[in-house]
Scaffold this motif. Sequence first.
Motif, PDB file in Angstrom:
ATOM      1  N   VAL A  73       1.167 -10.076  -3.463  1.00  0.00           N
ATOM      2  CA  VAL A  73       0.272 -11.184  -3.838  1.00  0.00           C
ATOM      3  C   VAL A  73      -1.098 -10.655  -4.225  1.00  0.00           C
ATOM      4  O   VAL A  73      -1.687 -11.079  -5.223  1.00  0.00           O
ATOM      5  CB  VAL A  73       0.163 -12.194  -2.678  1.00  0.00           C
ATOM      6  N   GLU A  74      -1.614  -9.706  -3.441  1.00  0.00           N
ATOM      7  CA  GLU A  74      -2.940  -9.162  -3.722  1.00  0.00           C
ATOM      8  C   GLU A  74      -2.980  -8.434  -5.065  1.00  0.00           C
ATOM      9  O   GLU A  74      -4.000  -8.459  -5.768  1.00  0.00           O
ATOM     10  CB  GLU A  74      -3.358  -8.211  -2.597  1.00  0.00           C
ATOM     11  N   ARG A  75      -1.902  -7.803  -5.428  1.00  0.00           N
ATOM     12  CA  ARG A  75      -1.827  -7.106  -6.720  1.00  0.00           C
ATOM     13  C   ARG A  75      -1.419  -8.045  -7.863  1.00  0.00           C
ATOM     14  O   ARG A  75      -1.226  -7.602  -8.991  1.00  0.00           O
ATOM     15  CB  ARG A  75      -0.840  -5.946  -6.624  1.00  0.00           C
ATOM     16  N   LYS A  76      -1.267  -9.347  -7.554  1.00  0.00           N
ATOM     17  CA  LYS A  76      -0.967 -10.380  -8.550  1.00  0.00           C
ATOM     18  C   LYS A  76       0.347 -10.127  -9.279  1.00  0.00           C
ATOM     19  O   LYS A  76       0.465 -10.366 -10.487  1.00  0.00           O
ATOM     20  CB  LYS A  76      -2.103 -10.509  -9.562  1.00  0.00           C
ATOM     21  N   VAL A  77       1.361  -9.653  -8.542  1.00  0.00           N
ATOM     22  CA  VAL A  77       2.676  -9.434  -9.144  1.00  0.00           C
ATOM     23  C   VAL A  77       3.297 -10.761  -9.569  1.00  0.00           C
ATOM     24  O   VAL A  77       3.766 -10.910 -10.714  1.00  0.00           O
ATOM     25  CB  VAL A  77       3.613  -8.700  -8.152  1.00  0.00           C
ATOM     26  N   PHE A  78       3.288 -11.739  -8.663  1.00  0.00           N
ATOM     27  CA  PHE A  78       3.878 -13.046  -8.986  1.00  0.00           C
ATOM     28  C   PHE A  78       3.075 -13.757 -10.076  1.00  0.00           C
ATOM     29  O   PHE A  78       3.645 -14.465 -10.901  1.00  0.00           O
ATOM     30  CB  PHE A  78       3.947 -13.913  -7.718  1.00  0.00           C
ATOM     31  N   VAL A  89       3.567  -6.060 -15.065  1.00  0.00           N
ATOM     32  CA  VAL A  89       4.286  -6.372 -13.822  1.00  0.00           C
ATOM     33  C   VAL A  89       4.721  -5.081 -13.121  1.00  0.00           C
ATOM     34  O   VAL A  89       4.541  -4.930 -11.903  1.00  0.00           O
ATOM     35  CB  VAL A  89       5.513  -7.265 -14.116  1.00  0.00           C
ATOM     36  N   VAL A  90       5.273  -4.148 -13.899  1.00  0.00           N
ATOM     37  CA  VAL A  90       5.709  -2.867 -13.321  1.00  0.00           C
ATOM     38  C   VAL A  90       4.522  -2.120 -12.704  1.00  0.00           C
ATOM     39  O   VAL A  90       4.622  -1.576 -11.593  1.00  0.00           O
ATOM     40  CB  VAL A  90       6.397  -1.998 -14.394  1.00  0.00           C
ATOM     41  N   SER A  91       3.380  -2.110 -13.412  1.00  0.00           N
ATOM     42  CA  SER A  91       2.177  -1.443 -12.887  1.00  0.00           C
ATOM     43  C   SER A  91       1.720  -2.086 -11.586  1.00  0.00           C
ATOM     44  O   SER A  91       1.347  -1.387 -10.632  1.00  0.00           O
ATOM     45  CB  SER A  91       1.056  -1.507 -13.929  1.00  0.00           C
ATOM     46  N   ALA A  92       1.741  -3.414 -11.531  1.00  0.00           N
ATOM     47  CA  ALA A  92       1.322  -4.130 -10.321  1.00  0.00           C
ATOM     48  C   ALA A  92       2.263  -3.841  -9.158  1.00  0.00           C
ATOM     49  O   ALA A  92       1.833  -3.649  -8.014  1.00  0.00           O
ATOM     50  CB  ALA A  92       1.263  -5.631 -10.597  1.00  0.00           C
ATOM     51  N   ILE A  93       3.569  -3.791  -9.429  1.00  0.00           N
ATOM     52  CA  ILE A  93       4.551  -3.498  -8.367  1.00  0.00           C
ATOM     53  C   ILE A  93       4.348  -2.085  -7.827  1.00  0.00           C
ATOM     54  O   ILE A  93       4.364  -1.860  -6.612  1.00  0.00           O
ATOM     55  CB  ILE A  93       5.988  -3.674  -8.903  1.00  0.00           C
ATOM     56  N   ASP A 112       0.042   0.759  -2.070  1.00  0.00           N
ATOM     57  CA  ASP A 112      -0.745   0.124  -0.994  1.00  0.00           C
ATOM     58  C   ASP A 112       0.048   0.058   0.303  1.00  0.00           C
ATOM     59  O   ASP A 112      -0.493   0.317   1.390  1.00  0.00           O
ATOM     60  CB  ASP A 112      -1.180  -1.280  -1.419  1.00  0.00           C
ATOM     61  N   VAL A 113       1.323  -0.301   0.195  1.00  0.00           N
ATOM     62  CA  VAL A 113       2.179  -0.381   1.390  1.00  0.00           C
ATOM     63  C   VAL A 113       2.341   1.010   2.010  1.00  0.00           C
ATOM     64  O   VAL A 113       2.234   1.181   3.232  1.00  0.00           O
ATOM     65  CB  VAL A 113       3.563  -0.972   1.029  1.00  0.00           C
TER      66      VAL A 113
END
Length: 411
Positions: free
Chosen positions: A65-70, A111-115, A121-122
């Motif tokens: 969510v923080e990386r705005k994937v959705f 999207v791939v970059s955000a994931i 981050d994880v």
Amino acid sequence: MGFVEKILLDKGISKVIAGYLSFSIELVLLIIICLLANFITKRVVLNIISKTVYKNNIKWDDFLVERKVFHRISNIVPFAIIYMSAPIFGSFKEAIQRIVQAIILVISILVVSAILNAIDDVYKTYPISKIRPITGTLQIVKILSWILIGIALAATLSGTNPIAILSGIGVLSALITIMFKDPILGFVAGIQLTTNNMIQIGDWVEMTKYGANGHVVEIHLSTIKIRNFDQTIISVPAYAFLSDSFKNWRGISEAGGRRIMRSILIDISSIRFCSEEMIENFKKINYLKDYIIAKEEEFKKYNNKDKHNMNSLMNGKHLTNIACFRAYIEEYLKSDPRISKEHTIMARQLAPNENGLPIEIYAFATDIDLKKYEEIQFDIFDHLFAVVNEFQLRIFQNPSGYDIKQIGKIL
């Protein structure tokens, strides 16, 4: 013939006008549907997803969510509707679908970059991330993803086979190698650095050539960021850690102590044998009492055994003020709780020089924090400078302008 056009023709409207009107109505309806779908996904669906994510006990989805994937995935919805509605554009159907496919591919890159950023981050939440960072590896994956999607994008817009584009890339391999020289070198260097455990996030490294002297804060594909002690940020090429020499102070923390190795310069002319009075005074010092008694017994046995003429101090063995001072230093260091007892504690003589006789203190402070470490050194040497006169020793110091003035007054 579309449904709207058929209704208009039934109303008696001419075919040409009915065609234009039906196209306009269908286009307006498509725009309304796309705007409505975008509103629902952004304001309703994303809010539900965000609330669900933050309420559950799973942590990794918070980073999505923080990386705005959705959020980025939701951008595909209106374009997917346009793609499926392309037949309303008649002869422009194929061109519209290609443009929409290209836009969806661009969104897919984001999207791939955000994931991948979320995965990084994880991973950083685990202690292993400081030892084996994967930022550089993920950047390689990003580059490969961009290349593959870029090829698909070019094939979509040009209407050619992706395999044909791939075969053409071989001709540009030399140019690509030059363009991506730093990432390639950085990737190879990153593998060697992490495989050999040469550098980790949090390590204190020093590279004089690049003006770097601080802690590693980030390890990227082609650069390594170092925060200096003056809070400046230095970016050093990753491959420089293989091609150039650098100093890593990690061993200090792993050893559980930070080395103290500093000397006191003693005026050689102040070194002498201890008189009876000096010995009696030294016996009153807690740190020296046992040492003096042990040495007296040792020297007494030695001198009696060889029957030395004790009328001269040059015969036999006798205590010296410098030996007592060294013994005092070692016992004083051993009594300090801030000095590690698991490492060497020593006060040793170095080779005399034009500045006197260096007495080097060699020990390890238990606190590796720079400020605390310096405070420990301050306390030790402040004390030693204050007590050196008790051993009738003098600290060597080059004459200053003040000393010369005093001599001038006497003369």
